[in-house]
Design an enzyme around this catalytic site. Sequence first.
Site, PDB file in Angstrom:
ATOM      1  N   GLN A  92       0.861  -1.125  -0.010  1.00  0.00           N
ATOM      2  CA  GLN A  92      -0.105  -0.005  -0.141  1.00  0.00           C
ATOM      3  C   GLN A  92       0.765   1.182  -0.004  1.00  0.00           C
ATOM      4  O   GLN A  92       0.276   2.528  -1.001  1.00  0.00           O
ATOM      5  CB  GLN A  92      -0.428   0.305   1.394  1.00  0.00           C
ATOM      6  CG  GLN A  92      -1.771  -1.453   0.725  1.00  0.00           C
ATOM      7  CD  GLN A  92      -2.590  -1.132   0.402  1.00  0.00           C
ATOM      8  OE1 GLN A  92      -3.362   0.162  -0.256  1.00  0.00           O
ATOM      9  NE2 GLN A  92      -3.775  -2.404  -0.216  1.00  0.00           N
ATOM     10  N   ARG A  98       0.256   9.597  -8.932  1.00  0.00           N
ATOM     11  CA  ARG A  98      -1.224   9.477  -8.615  1.00  0.00           C
ATOM     12  C   ARG A  98      -1.623  10.162  -7.027  1.00  0.00           C
ATOM     13  O   ARG A  98      -2.781  10.470  -7.828  1.00  0.00           O
ATOM     14  CB  ARG A  98      -0.170   7.460  -8.019  1.00  0.00           C
ATOM     15  CG  ARG A  98      -1.946   7.290  -7.464  1.00  0.00           C
ATOM     16  CD  ARG A  98      -1.223   5.591  -7.422  1.00  0.00           C
ATOM     17  NE  ARG A  98      -1.704   5.440  -5.827  1.00  0.00           N
ATOM     18  CZ  ARG A  98      -2.010   5.317  -4.459  1.00  0.00           C
ATOM     19  NH1 ARG A  98      -3.751   4.603  -5.442  1.00  0.00           N
ATOM     20  NH2 ARG A  98      -2.270   5.385  -3.220  1.00  0.00           N
ATOM     21  N   GLY A 129     -12.566   0.079  -3.302  1.00  0.00           N
ATOM     22  CA  GLY A 129     -11.165  -1.191  -2.947  1.00  0.00           C
ATOM     23  C   GLY A 129     -10.385  -0.180  -2.037  1.00  0.00           C
ATOM     24  O   GLY A 129      -9.439   0.761  -2.444  1.00  0.00           O
ATOM     25  N   GLU A 161     -13.033  -2.634   0.971  1.00  0.00           N
ATOM     26  CA  GLU A 161     -12.482  -2.971   0.803  1.00  0.00           C
ATOM     27  C   GLU A 161     -11.899  -4.505   1.097  1.00  0.00           C
ATOM     28  O   GLU A 161     -12.005  -4.746   2.973  1.00  0.00           O
ATOM     29  CB  GLU A 161     -10.755  -2.578   2.019  1.00  0.00           C
ATOM     30  CG  GLU A 161      -9.370  -3.209   1.771  1.00  0.00           C
ATOM     31  CD  GLU A 161      -8.295  -3.615   0.233  1.00  0.00           C
ATOM     32  OE1 GLU A 161      -9.013  -2.516  -0.045  1.00  0.00           O
ATOM     33  OE2 GLU A 161      -8.217  -4.500  -0.078  1.00  0.00           O
ATOM     34  N   GLU A 183     -18.247  -7.370  -4.306  1.00  0.00           N
ATOM     35  CA  GLU A 183     -19.500  -7.926  -5.423  1.00  0.00           C
ATOM     36  C   GLU A 183     -20.233  -8.261  -4.092  1.00  0.00           C
ATOM     37  O   GLU A 183     -21.669  -8.924  -4.247  1.00  0.00           O
ATOM     38  CB  GLU A 183     -18.831  -8.932  -5.617  1.00  0.00           C
ATOM     39  CG  GLU A 183     -18.548  -8.722  -7.258  1.00  0.00           C
ATOM     40  CD  GLU A 183     -16.818  -7.933  -6.927  1.00  0.00           C
ATOM     41  OE1 GLU A 183     -16.472  -7.528  -5.951  1.00  0.00           O
ATOM     42  OE2 GLU A 183     -16.145  -7.669  -8.028  1.00  0.00           O
ATOM     43  N   GLU A 236      -9.588   3.374  -6.630  1.00  0.00           N
ATOM     44  CA  GLU A 236      -8.383   3.373  -7.334  1.00  0.00           C
ATOM     45  C   GLU A 236      -8.023   1.900  -8.168  1.00  0.00           C
ATOM     46  O   GLU A 236      -7.424   1.292  -7.749  1.00  0.00           O
ATOM     47  CB  GLU A 236      -6.891   4.040  -7.117  1.00  0.00           C
ATOM     48  CG  GLU A 236      -5.402   4.190  -7.610  1.00  0.00           C
ATOM     49  CD  GLU A 236      -4.954   3.209  -7.865  1.00  0.00           C
ATOM     50  OE1 GLU A 236      -5.682   2.475  -9.561  1.00  0.00           O
ATOM     51  OE2 GLU A 236      -4.308   2.933  -7.740  1.00  0.00           O
ATOM     52  N   GLU A 266      -5.199  -6.880 -14.078  1.00  0.00           N
ATOM     53  CA  GLU A 266      -5.698  -7.421 -12.396  1.00  0.00           C
ATOM     54  C   GLU A 266      -6.968  -7.114 -12.657  1.00  0.00           C
ATOM     55  O   GLU A 266      -8.128  -7.875 -11.476  1.00  0.00           O
ATOM     56  CB  GLU A 266      -5.804  -6.277 -11.426  1.00  0.00           C
ATOM     57  CG  GLU A 266      -3.958  -5.969 -11.388  1.00  0.00           C
ATOM     58  CD  GLU A 266      -4.084  -5.356  -9.652  1.00  0.00           C
ATOM     59  OE1 GLU A 266      -4.552  -4.266  -8.887  1.00  0.00           O
ATOM     60  OE2 GLU A 266      -2.209  -4.061 -10.151  1.00  0.00           O
TER      61      GLU A 266
HETATM   62  N1  LIG Z   1     -13.663  -6.898  -6.159  1.00  0.00           N
HETATM   63  C1  LIG Z   1     -12.502  -6.240  -4.697  1.00  0.00           C
HETATM   64  N2  LIG Z   1     -13.421  -5.592  -3.361  1.00  0.00           N
HETATM   65  C2  LIG Z   1     -13.143  -4.666  -2.536  1.00  0.00           C
HETATM   66  N3  LIG Z   1     -12.221  -4.188  -2.927  1.00  0.00           N
HETATM   67  C3  LIG Z   1     -11.113  -4.637  -3.811  1.00  0.00           C
HETATM   68  C4  LIG Z   1     -11.247  -5.399  -4.738  1.00  0.00           C
HETATM   69  N4  LIG Z   1     -10.584  -5.612  -5.753  1.00  0.00           N
HETATM   70  C5  LIG Z   1      -9.787  -4.908  -5.105  1.00  0.00           C
HETATM   71  N5  LIG Z   1      -9.917  -4.448  -4.001  1.00  0.00           N
HETATM   72  C6  LIG Z   1      -9.062  -3.827  -3.737  1.00  0.00           C
HETATM   73  O1  LIG Z   1      -8.667  -2.625  -4.156  1.00  0.00           O
HETATM   74  C7  LIG Z   1      -7.270  -2.201  -3.890  1.00  0.00           C
HETATM   75  C8  LIG Z   1      -6.860  -1.666  -4.837  1.00  0.00           C
HETATM   76  S1  LIG Z   1      -4.997  -0.639  -4.521  1.00  0.00           S
HETATM   77  C9  LIG Z   1      -6.018   1.625  -4.210  1.00  0.00           C
HETATM   78  C10 LIG Z   1      -6.413   1.336  -3.009  1.00  0.00           C
HETATM   79  C11 LIG Z   1      -6.152   2.999  -2.371  1.00  0.00           C
HETATM   80  N6  LIG Z   1      -7.335   3.086  -2.647  1.00  0.00           N
HETATM   81  C12 LIG Z   1      -5.168   4.055  -3.147  1.00  0.00           C
HETATM   82  O2  LIG Z   1      -5.890   4.680  -3.348  1.00  0.00           O
HETATM   83  O3  LIG Z   1      -4.229   3.523  -1.951  1.00  0.00           O
HETATM   84  C13 LIG Z   1      -6.491  -3.070  -2.620  1.00  0.00           C
HETATM   85  O4  LIG Z   1      -6.470  -2.939  -1.424  1.00  0.00           O
HETATM   86  C14 LIG Z   1      -7.371  -4.540  -3.894  1.00  0.00           C
HETATM   87  O5  LIG Z   1      -7.334  -5.256  -1.928  1.00  0.00           O
END
Ligand SMILES: Nc1ncnc2c1ncn2[C@@H]1O[C@H](CSCC[C@H](N)C(=O)O)[C@@H](O)[C@H]1O
Lengths: 360, 360
Positions: free
Chosen positions: B22, B31, B55, B77, B106, B120, B129
Site C-alpha cells: 500500500q 498518482r 477497494g 476493502e 460484489e 483507484e 488485474e
Molecule cells: N472486488 C473488490 N472488492 C473490494 N476491494 C477490492 C476489490 N478488488 C480490489 N480491491 C482492493 O482494491 C485496492 C486497490 S489498490 C488502491 C488502494 C487505495 N484506494 C489507494 O488508492 O491507495 C486493493 O487494496 C485491493 O485489495
Amino acid sequence: NGVDKGVDFANYFCTYSFLYHQKEMLCDRVRMDAYYNAVFQNKEQFVGKVVLDVGTGSGILAIWSAQAGAKKVYAVEATKMSEHARELVKANGLEGVVEVIEGTVEDINLPEKVDIIISEWMGYFLLRESMFDSVIVARDRWLKPTGAMYPSHARMWLAPIKTGLGDQRINDYESSTDDWHRFLDETNTYYGVDMSVLTRPFCEEQNKYYLQTSIWNNLHPHQLIGIPGIIKEIDCLTATVEEILNVRANISSSITEEKTRLCGFAGWFDVHFRGSKQSPARLEIELTTAPSENNGTHWGQQVFLLHPTPRVGKGDDVLISFSMDRSKENHRLMEVEFGLEMRHLAGRNPQPIKKKFYIE
Amino acid sequence: NGVDKGVDFANYFCTYSFLYHQKEMLCDRVRMDAYYNAVFQNKEQFVGKVVLDVGTGSGILAIWSAQAGAKKVYAVEATKMSEHARELVKANGLEGVVEVIEGTVEDINLPEKVDIIISEWMGYFLLRESMFDSVIVARDRWLKPTGAMYPSHARMWLAPIKTGLGDQRINDYESSTDDWHRFLDETNTYYGVDMSVLTRPFCEEQNKYYLQTSIWNNLHPHQLIGIPGIIKEIDCLTATVEEILNVRANISSSITEEKTRLCGFAGWFDVHFRGSKQSPARLEIELTTAPSENNGTHWGQQVFLLHPTPRVGKGDDVLISFSMDRSKENHRLMEVEFGLEMRHLAGRNPQPIKKKFYIE
Ligand SMILES: Nc1ncnc2c1ncn2[C@@H]1O[C@H](CSCC[C@H](N)C(=O)O)[C@@H](O)[C@H]1O
Ligand SMILES: Nc1ncnc2c1ncn2[C@@H]1O[C@H](CSCC[C@H](N)C(=O)O)[C@@H](O)[C@H]1O
C-alpha cells in the site's frame, strides 16, 4: 485437512510445472548422485520389481528405476510436467515399463500394489511443503507389506552459527523504517493525512519479513560454532502424518569456538537409503544438506537469526527448546519457535529468550 | 465468471494485505497528486454527498472524500487491510463519516445509493488485474442515476520505442539455453538419461519468460520514436464488462526519428477526472502514466520487445493491429497479439509480422 485444491495449485504446485524449476533440481549434483547411487548401487533391489514414483516431475527417478531393471514403474505427477515426463520416458525407450499418470497421488488409482516407493519429497528444512503427507498416503494405500521406501529414513538437524546475514537484515529493516518516517512526514505535509497510527503495524510487518523469516543460505562449515543436534528422526516406512505435524525437541549444543557471537541457528536435514528389513540396501546411501565447502545443495540451510546476538565462548552450552508447526493459513509453510537458555562456563547466565520465526 | 475466490485471494488480493505494498502506491506522487487534486480542487462536488470508495486499501481516498466534505463515505476493502484503514480513519477523526467495510464490493450491502464512486482500480497497462469489473458491478448496483465516477474516463496508449532491454533479454535467454546444453551433456554422461527431447519445450518456456513477457519500465520520453496512438477509450459511467473484455485496435504510428531500430512498443494509460454531466468537475484533472522525465509512476509502462528489430526511419509508418484478451488460466492477466506492417517512405516493405505477448 480442508485444503482447497485450486488454492494449493496456485500457491504450491504451479512452480513445479516449469522445466526451469525441475532443471534446478536436476542440476543439484548432491541430490542427483544420492538418488542415482541409491538406485544403481542397489540395482538388485529393483530388478523385476514394481515401483511407484511419487511426484515424478521430469520423470528422472522413474526412468532410473526402469533402467535398473524394474518390471513396471508408476510415475505420478500432479502438474502438467507429466506430459514432459511422458515424452522423456519415450525418448529413452522406456514406455513399456514406465507409466506416467497425471494426478495427485491421493487421487489416482493403480491396478496393483508396489514393491518400492521412491520419491523426492523433501522441502527446505525437510518438512516445508508438507509433501511427505502425500508419500504417507501413497505408502498406506499402495505399498506391499514387505515393500521398501526410497529414501527410508530422514533426520532434521540444528546448530548454532555465526553469519553476517543478521547485520544485513538489520540494515534493511532500519532503512525501511527510516523511509517510513520520511513517508509519514510527506503524507502529512502534502496530503493532510496523519498515518502515524500505522507505524506499529508497518514495523511489525517489516520485522516479520526481514528478521523473523528464515533465510535460505549455503553456509560454510566454519560458520558452525557449536555441536549440531538432531531434532527429529523419521522412519519413512512407519511415520504417520500425526508424527510430522509438529516437531518438538529439547537439545543442548556445546559451543566449540572461542569468544564469538551466537548469530542464530541453521536447520538442515539428511535422508538415508537403507531399503527395508526384508530387502536391505546392499550399499547404504546418504543425502545430506549440511553446511559443506564443496557439496552445497539447492536446499541449502534455513537460517534463523537472533537479534541481539548473545556473546558465547568455547564450552558454553546453549539449551534449545525447538518447536515447529504448520502455518494456519497455508499448511505447506511452517512456524517455528525457539526457546533459548545459556549455560556459560563462567559468569552469569542471561535471561532465557523466546523467538518466533516463519518459514515462508 | 467462474472464478474461485480462494484462488483469487492466493493469486491476487494477498499482495494488497501488506502495508509495504500500500505504501508503494501511497508514495507515487503523480498518482497521489492526481487523486488529491481531483477531490480537493473539486471540493464542492463532495460537500454533503454520499461516496463509495471501491477497494479503499489504506483508506486514503475515503479519508480525502470525507475531509472534502462528504456526508458519508463507504470504504470497501476485500483484504485485512480494512482493519488498518479503520484505524487510520479513527486516528484522523473521521469515524463519524467513513465506514470501512471488509469484503469484496460484489458481496457487500449498502443501506443507500451513492452520489460518487471513487476508486483507484488501474493495473499495469490499465486493465491488468481486471479490477474495473468490480467497479462496474459497484456502479450498476450502488450509483444513483445522476451519480459521478472518479475517475470518469480512461484511455490506453501505444507507441513505438527504442530500448536496450531487448539486448539484455536476448543475452539472458541465450545464456539460459547455453546452460541447458551443458546440462544435457552432463545428464547424459553422469546419469545416463538423454533429455534432449525436452530442449524444445524448455526453449519455448524460456522464450516466453524472457522475450514474450512484457516488461515493466519507466521509459524516458526520448525513447519514443513514433507518434503514440490511442487504442482504447473508456467512459467509466457507461462501460460494460463486455466492452473491456478484449481490446482490439488498428492504429498507424509515424516514425519521428531518423534511421533507428524499432525495438518494440510501450503501452500505458491515462485517466481523467471530469465528474459527470449533472455535476461536472470545476477543474478537470489528468493522471497520466506516459513516459516522462520527472513524473514516472509505479505503473511505469509495459514494454513489448521485438526480435529481430526492424530498421525504421523518419516518415515511415508502422501499422499496428493490436489485440488483448484475458488469459484463460487467470482472468486478471492478459495475452496480447501484435500484427505489424511497415510502410517505408522509401524502399521495399518487409513481410508483416505477428507476435504474441503475455502480461504476467
Ligand atoms: N472486488 C473488490 N472488492 C473490494 N476491494 C477490492 C476489490 N478488488 C480490489 N480491491 C482492493 O482494491 C485496492 C486497490 S489498490 C488502491 C488502494 C487505495 N484506494 C489507494 O488508492 O491507495 C486493493 O487494496 C485491493 O485489495
Ligand atoms: N500429492 C502429489 N501428487 C503428485 N505429485 C506431487 C504431489 N505433491 C507434489 N508432487 C510433485 O512432486 C514433485 C516434487 S519435486 C521432485 C521431482 C522429481 N521426482 C525429481 O526428483 O527430480 C513436483 O513435480 C510436484 O509437482
